[in-house]
Design a protein around this motif. Structure first.
Motif, PDB file in Angstrom:
ATOM      1  N   UNK B 111       0.812  -1.210   0.000  1.00 52.64           N
ATOM      2  CA  UNK B 111       0.000   0.000   0.000  1.00 52.64           C
ATOM      3  C   UNK B 111       0.844   1.258   0.000  1.00 52.64           C
ATOM      4  N   UNK B 112       1.863   1.278  -0.842  1.00 49.18           N
ATOM      5  CA  UNK B 112       2.683   2.474  -0.984  1.00 49.18           C
ATOM      6  C   UNK B 112       3.684   2.666   0.147  1.00 49.18           C
ATOM      7  N   UNK B 113       3.630   1.792   1.145  1.00 47.24           N
ATOM      8  CA  UNK B 113       4.595   1.929   2.236  1.00 47.24           C
ATOM      9  C   UNK B 113       5.651   0.836   2.134  1.00 47.24           C
ATOM     10  N   UNK B 114       6.829   1.162   2.627  1.00 49.31           N
ATOM     11  CA  UNK B 114       7.932   0.214   2.550  1.00 49.31           C
ATOM     12  C   UNK B 114       8.288  -0.261   3.945  1.00 49.31           C
ATOM     13  N   UNK B 115       8.412  -1.606   4.107  1.00 44.71           N
ATOM     14  CA  UNK B 115       8.818  -2.114   5.420  1.00 44.71           C
ATOM     15  C   UNK B 115       9.988  -3.069   5.254  1.00 44.71           C
ATOM     16  N   UNK B 116      10.852  -3.066   6.258  1.00 48.76           N
ATOM     17  CA  UNK B 116      12.020  -3.915   6.217  1.00 48.76           C
ATOM     18  C   UNK B 116      11.687  -5.211   6.945  1.00 48.76           C
ATOM     19  N   UNK B 117      11.850  -6.345   6.256  1.00 49.99           N
ATOM     20  CA  UNK B 117      11.625  -7.636   6.895  1.00 49.99           C
ATOM     21  C   UNK B 117      12.961  -8.375   6.953  1.00 49.99           C
ATOM     22  N   UNK B 118      13.371  -8.711   8.152  1.00 55.66           N
ATOM     23  CA  UNK B 118      14.661  -9.373   8.337  1.00 55.66           C
ATOM     24  C   UNK B 118      14.648 -10.803   7.834  1.00 55.66           C
ATOM     25  N   UNK B 119      15.792 -11.257   7.342  1.00 60.59           N
ATOM     26  CA  UNK B 119      15.958 -12.660   6.963  1.00 60.59           C
ATOM     27  C   UNK B 119      16.944 -13.269   7.950  1.00 60.59           C
ATOM     28  N   UNK B 120      16.473 -14.246   8.695  1.00 62.52           N
ATOM     29  CA  UNK B 120      17.306 -14.855   9.727  1.00 62.52           C
ATOM     30  C   UNK B 120      18.440 -15.647   9.085  1.00 62.52           C
ATOM     31  N   UNK B 121      18.036 -16.499   8.136  1.00 63.24           N
ATOM     32  CA  UNK B 121      19.033 -17.388   7.549  1.00 63.24           C
ATOM     33  C   UNK B 121      18.531 -17.948   6.230  1.00 63.24           C
ATOM     34  N   UNK B 122      19.461 -18.350   5.401  1.00 69.45           N
ATOM     35  CA  UNK B 122      19.135 -19.116   4.195  1.00 69.45           C
ATOM     36  C   UNK B 122      20.030 -20.348   4.250  1.00 69.45           C
ATOM     37  N   UNK B 123      19.431 -21.519   4.205  1.00 67.49           N
ATOM     38  CA  UNK B 123      20.303 -22.696   4.189  1.00 67.49           C
ATOM     39  C   UNK B 123      19.987 -23.630   3.030  1.00 67.49           C
ATOM     40  N   UNK B 124      20.972 -24.440   2.701  1.00 74.08           N
ATOM     41  CA  UNK B 124      20.858 -25.400   1.606  1.00 74.08           C
ATOM     42  C   UNK B 124      20.374 -26.730   2.138  1.00 74.08           C
ATOM     43  N   UNK B 125      19.572 -27.423   1.369  1.00 75.75           N
ATOM     44  CA  UNK B 125      19.190 -28.780   1.745  1.00 75.75           C
ATOM     45  C   UNK B 125      18.706 -29.543   0.528  1.00 75.75           C
ATOM     46  N   UNK B 126      18.514 -30.843   0.721  1.00 71.92           N
ATOM     47  CA  UNK B 126      17.988 -31.653  -0.374  1.00 71.92           C
ATOM     48  C   UNK B 126      16.490 -31.831  -0.177  1.00 71.92           C
ATOM     49  N   UNK B 127      15.752 -31.884  -1.282  1.00 68.65           N
ATOM     50  CA  UNK B 127      14.319 -32.130  -1.206  1.00 68.65           C
ATOM     51  C   UNK B 127      14.095 -33.619  -0.944  1.00 68.65           C
ATOM     52  N   UNK B 128      12.913 -33.942  -0.448  1.00 68.88           N
ATOM     53  CA  UNK B 128      12.531 -35.347  -0.275  1.00 68.88           C
ATOM     54  C   UNK B 128      11.814 -35.803  -1.535  1.00 68.88           C
ATOM     55  N   UNK B 129      11.496 -37.077  -1.612  1.00 71.86           N
ATOM     56  CA  UNK B 129      10.698 -37.583  -2.731  1.00 71.86           C
ATOM     57  C   UNK B 129       9.230 -37.297  -2.482  1.00 71.86           C
ATOM     58  N   UNK B 130       8.382 -38.112  -3.067  1.00 72.25           N
ATOM     59  CA  UNK B 130       6.946 -37.843  -2.966  1.00 72.25           C
ATOM     60  C   UNK B 130       6.239 -39.180  -2.753  1.00 72.25           C
ATOM     61  N   UNK B 131       5.361 -39.220  -1.756  1.00 77.48           N
ATOM     62  CA  UNK B 131       4.515 -40.401  -1.590  1.00 77.48           C
ATOM     63  C   UNK B 131       3.285 -40.224  -2.472  1.00 77.48           C
TER      64      UNK B 131
END
Lengths: 496, 478
Positions: B111-131
């Motif tokens: 709505x025309x306003x800007x807010x800062x949202x912190x990012x705690x962390x970004x980590x790498x991982x492998x996806x699982x399969x699918x049942x």
């Protein structure tokens, strides 16, 4: 027993080149030998007769066309611990949970041996997933020692050791996590090498404790051992922990130093290893071995590895922790044993694993799960890793300041009787006390026979070197065995 | 009445668009026959070992730099243990206390306003399969094609305060990963999905309330609707004097509500420990700088450039920067003809309209940016009228031809010649004396009638400016 089975691998090589016999004859002789004695020794879980004969035939073709240029190991029989993954050949790890599991791929060490033209005669019996020191913890029954079939051959690679000691195969591969090559080699009077961690690819060696596991060779003499080791060593892009260190020509280095003695070599003896629990004749055989080194011109120096007393406890935290994780994949979903009836997913897991894992495996999974659980991780696993560094630093300091190799007994005792220690896991764990510190430090160590005890059972000597200095171990071991040869009685006194 | 404030944190999972898996050689394409993208490592066969695909680390560093994170120098992979049929090893290789990126932030516009949202962390991982359930009465199946596909998990600080902000954050994250070319952002296929953690607290207080996690939200709409629903649900619970149960809930789009999946009273113990099969990854300055050099202009930067440099209003800026291809298209069209507003308008109305209708993406657009620039140039230079331009555009879209060639071939050039237009006006006026009289009596709307007549005679090609000017002169002068 066919006399072909008593030859050294080098003699077999010569015989093949001289067309005294063919690779098919060599394979047949060993297959016969296996059939003859497997009922007693129970050293093989699977005998790969058809494949072996086909591989031998291919080796003969190669030998006749390439002759001296063929690989050194072309046409030589090889026994594989059933921990090593083999395409189209059942791979059980001595466990009911993998009974019937036929892998679609072959691991790197085995593939390298096969590329040389080696003839795999079968998969050898072992303690389930490598967990044990006697080869009694197998879903396929215990392995027996060819020196005395009432006794154990050591473990966990007991089948491979018994096979080589009894003439079922001149060469074998095993895996060593805390002594599983060295200790059975010692208890069966043959030579075995645990390479530096990272020297041989672990790809296709079923994981027990990933940070300690190494694939290594068994043989009846050092030059044979050097040949097989050279074939399997070296960086593998499929194992991130394998190291890109040059692989020397081990056989040439051993040959070069065979006659030069050991002048100038400093052999360190850690007082911490001459523990109270050492069997007296093991101790005296070890002490007289030091005399052999001195006779060869080496200098014996006292060294201290002060954290040795903590090594066994450290090992039995780290190894079960990794094992509990590595064995999580055996869940009955994709391969191996699955319980006949389960009403829920949870039950499928619990019953499959409950039914198919042996007692020792369950014990280690429980210990490992415990030390990794939230709230205990820091106190156990993390602390153990710190102690591990101290243990490794002890060796580093000794090699930097005092000696070139370290000599210790391999095991506090010689081959014990079947069932003698199965009731006390702790006593069984103590059998590893002298081999596990090396595993924690990731160093190479060689086991060679250095005498007999009062009951005529072989005693092993352990030689330890800095990382990637296997050459030094092999040439030192070779000099020792040249000076004090060892008679492999099951082979020499076996019927002709 | 007590006023509550929502405290929202998002965990966004993005599939990295590498050709092969994070620790194995198998491919990663979606929609393949089940269990065809498999190998010993993916299947978790005994003896198989993971080897890190370094490109995955490149991608994560890229994302970290684009979201103002610091990059961790010594990275470690850890094993996260749990039993589930789609998890072949009994553990997932992930990162635990040493994630690849930490302490970043995004600026989110709502709505025309800007807010800062912190990012705690970004980590790498492998996806699982699918049942796979429901294909057979008594049997479920497992598809391991997706197992081992590389993922980044982006964990925000609990600094999001409304469903709209959550939606905007998610949109912006999608925009960034697409600009960086590290994830296709396809939410329907699950390439981008998120879990939302929501709790309420009294306005003006600091202490966090009990949180509820909503799993697997795979559209912007679901994110907003699920959070809105959850805020209402939790408010009702609190107003009734009850307590929030810490649990995992699922969004049910059909019922437009969340339902409980499992209680989190007994926290699962994942028994994390460093994976002994993988060496720590050391990211040095050279590596970071090498990746930094490949960073494209980021959406925020493009937005500001369009807004400040081009004086475009927010609406156009947002539409033009939503996709990297659109922004690039606009930039390229501008190189041919520098009329920002007109090009922005053409792209966001005519072009988007047709692309939508034909279900095409911007990167598949049959009209080249150069051609669109030329079209607007033809309008501005009075070669064609705006109305004719639409006909030309349709032709351009269908055939991919250049506007010049279409205009020439079909004779659609605008008639601006004053004599020619004057003659036509004279003809029209001569034929309609009554209408002239009406006009002169004050019925000014008759002007439209005359223009219409003139356009009719010129098939719409008469330059309206010239027509107006001459027509007025003639009507008044006569």
């Amino acid at each position: 027993m066919n006399s072909l089975c008593k030859l050294s691998a080098q003699e077999m090589r010569q015989g093949l080149l001289d067309t005294e016999f063919s690779a098919v004859e060599l394979a047949s002789a060993h297959l016969d030998s296996i059939k003859e004695s497997n009922e007693t020794l129970n050293s093989f879980i699977t005998i790969t007769e058809d494949k072996a004969l086909a591989a031998a035939k291919a080796a003969d073709t190669r030998l006749s066309s390439e002759k001296e240029n063929s690989p050194l190991l072309c046409g030589l029989p090889l026994a594989l611990k059933d921990m090593l993954v083999t395409k189209d050949v059942e791979t059980t790890c001595g466990s009911k949970i993998l009974k019937g599991f036929v892998p679609p791929y072959t691991g790197t060490a085995v593939a390298r041996a096969e590329k040389q033209g080696m003839v795999v005669v079968g998969k050898t019996n072992m303690d389930e997933f490598g967990m044990g020191s006697s080869s009694e913890n197998s879903a396929f029954g215990p392995v027996r020692n060819p020196w005395d079939t009432e006794r154990i051959p050591g473990g966990s690679s007991g089948g491979s050791a018994a096979a080589v000691a009894s003439g079922q195969a001149p060469l074998a591969l095993g895996t060593d996590t805390g002594g599983s090559i060295r200790q059975p080699a010692a208890m069966t009077g043959i030579v075995g090498l645990k390479p530096t961690y990272g020297r041989v690819s672990r790809y296709g060696a079923v994981a027990y404790a990933s940070s300690c596991d190494q694939v290594g060779p068994f043989a009846r003499n050092i030059p044979d051992l050097a040949m097989l080791f050279a074939a399997i060593a070296g960086k593998d892009p499929q194992d991130a922990t394998s190291v890109a260190e040059d692989v020397p020509d081990y056989l040439a280095e051993v040959a070069e130093k065979a006659t030069s003695g050991l002048a100038g070599l400093k052999v360190g003896v850690p007082q911490e290893y001459l523990v109270d629990g050492l069997q007296p004749d093991v101790k005296s055989a070890f002490e007289s071995s030091l005399g052999v080194f001195e006779k060869l011109g080496a200098e014996i120096v006292d060294v201290s590895l002060p954290h040795t007393e903590h090594a066994l406890a450290t090992y039995y935290i780290i190894v079960p922790a990794e094992a509990s994780s590595n064995l999580a994949r055996y869940d009955g979903v994709r391969y191996g044993h699955r319980t006949a009836k389960a009403d829920t997913l949870q039950e499928l897991y619990a019953k499959t694993r409950g039914e198919a894992f042996g007692k020792e495996v369950k014990r280690r999974i429980m210990m490992g799960s415990y030390v990794l659980s939230a709230g205990y991780y820091d106190a156990y696993y993390l602390k153990a890793q710190q102690v591990r560094t101290l243990v490794a630093n002890d060796f580093l300091a000794a090699f930097t300041n005092h000696c070139d190799v370290i000599a210790t007994p391999v095991s506090p005792c010689t081959a014990f009787k079947l069932g003698e220690k199965t009731s006390s896991p702790l006593e069984m764990y103590l059998a590893d006390a002298l081999t596990v510190p090396v595993s924690l430090a990731g160093l190479p160590a060689l086991s060679i026979p250095c005498g007999l005890d009062t009951q005529n059972l072989p005693i092993g000597l352990q030689l330890i070197a800095p990382a990637f200095e296997e050459s030094k171990l092999l040439s030192t071991g070779n000099a020792f065995l040249t000076e004090q040869p060892f008679e492999l009685k099951p082979l020499t006194s076996g019927g002709q | 009445m007590i006023q509550y404030e929502a405290v929202i944190g998002l965990e966004v999972h993005a599939q990295l668009s590498t050709g092969s898996k994070i620790f194995a050689n198998s491919g990663t394409e979606a929609g393949r026959e089940p269990n065809t993208l498999c190998d010993p490592v993916t299947l978790g066969l005994p003896g198989a070992l993971p080897v890190l695909n370094k490109r995955v680390v490149d991608f994560a560093i890229k994302l970290g730099l684009a979201t103002n994170c610091s990059i961790t120098r010594e990275n470690e992979f850890a094993r996260k243990h749990y039993f589930y049929p789609d998890l072949p090893k009994g553990y997932q290789i992930s990162q635990y206390d040493k994630p690849i990126c930490q302490h970043g932030h995004l600026l989110v516009r709502v709505g025309g306003e800007e807010r800062r949202v912190g990012i705690t962390r970004i980590h790498l991982e492998e996806d699982a399969g699918k049942n796979v359930h429901g294909e057979h009465e008594t049997t479920s199946f497992i598809d391991l094609n997706r197992a081992g596909v590389p993922l980044v998990e982006i964990v925000s600080e609990p600094e999001i305060r409304s469903p709209e902000e959550a939606g905007a954050y998610m949109r912006q994250m999608r925009q960034i990963v697409r600009y960086l070319d590290i994830c296709d952002g396809n939410m329907e296929e699950g390439s981008l999905r998120c879990d939302a953690n929501i709790s309420l607290r009294k306005v003006g207080t600091e202490k966090l309330g009990t949180k509820v996690e909503i799993k697997n939200l795979n559209s912007f709409r679901f994110v907003e609707r699920a959070i809105r629903y959850e805020i209402t649900r939790q408010t009702t619970v609190l107003e009734q004097g009850d307590e929030i149960v810490q649990e995992t809930r699922l969004w049910d789009e059909q019922k437009a509500s969340t339902r409980s999946m499992r209680s989190k009273e007994y926290a699962e113990d994942y028994r994390y420990f460093p994976d002994p099969d993988l060496l720590p990854i050391v990211v040095d300055n050279d590596w970071i700088e090498r990746i930094r050099a490949t960073l494209p202009e980021l959406p925020e930067q493009v937005y500001l450039r369009f807004k400040k440099g081009h004086q475009l209003d927010d609406y156009y800026c947002e539409l033009l920067t939503e996709e990297k291809h659109t922004a690039r298209y606009y930039d390229k069209a501008l190189e041919v003809h520098h009329n920002q507003t007109a090009l922005a308008n053409w792209i966001t109305t005519e072009l988007f309209g047709r692309l939508n209708k034909e279900n095409l993406g911007m990167e598949e657009c049959p009209v080249s940016p150069e051609n669109l620039g030329t079209l607007v140039k033809l309008i501005d230079e009075d070669v064609i009228s705006g109305k004719i331009a639409k006909t030309v555009f349709d032709e351009m879209f269908s055939t991919g031809a250049s506007p010049n060639s279409i205009v020439e071939a079909t004779g659609l050039q605008q008639i601006s010649n004053r004599d020619e237009i004057g003659g036509i006006i004279d003809e029209v006026l001569t034929q309609h004396p009554e209408q002239i009289a009406e006009f002169r009596d004050g019925k000014t709307k008759m002007l439209g009638f005359f223009v219409g007549q003139i356009m009719k005679r010129t098939a719409g090609k008469a330059n309206p400016k010239v027509v107006n000017e001459l027509l007025m002169a003639k009507l008044k002068g006569d």
